[in-house]
Write a protein that holds these residues in place. Structure first.
Motif: not given
Length: 66
Positions: A8-21, A42-50
């Motif tokens: 909620n605090d780090k990944l969702c605000p980047t707009g890169t989290v999908t329903t599939w994730d 790990a994949a979500m973090c790479r995609r979001a640059g987090v």
């Protein structure tokens, strides 16, 4: 940091989290598939640059450590 807080605090605000994730994470948690869960995070973090958190607490771990 809990998994929910991290998402909620780090990944969702980047707009890169999908329903599939979200589906993959939920399913991995239900099945106890920590390899899939960690790979997805790990994949979500790479995609979001987090950066991948080193202090992530997974659901259920709070009760075991309390």
């Amino acid at each position: 940091m809990t998994l929910e807080d991290f998402l909620n605090d780090k990944l969702c605000p980047t707009g890169t989290v999908t329903t599939w994730d979200e589906t993959v994470i939920r399913t991995a948690l239900v099945l106890g598939d920590m390899d899939k869960l960690s790979g997805q995070i790990a994949a979500m973090c790479r995609r979001a640059g987090v950066p991948i958190p080193v202090d992530l607490v997974l659901p259920g771990a709070e009760r075991k450590n309390a």
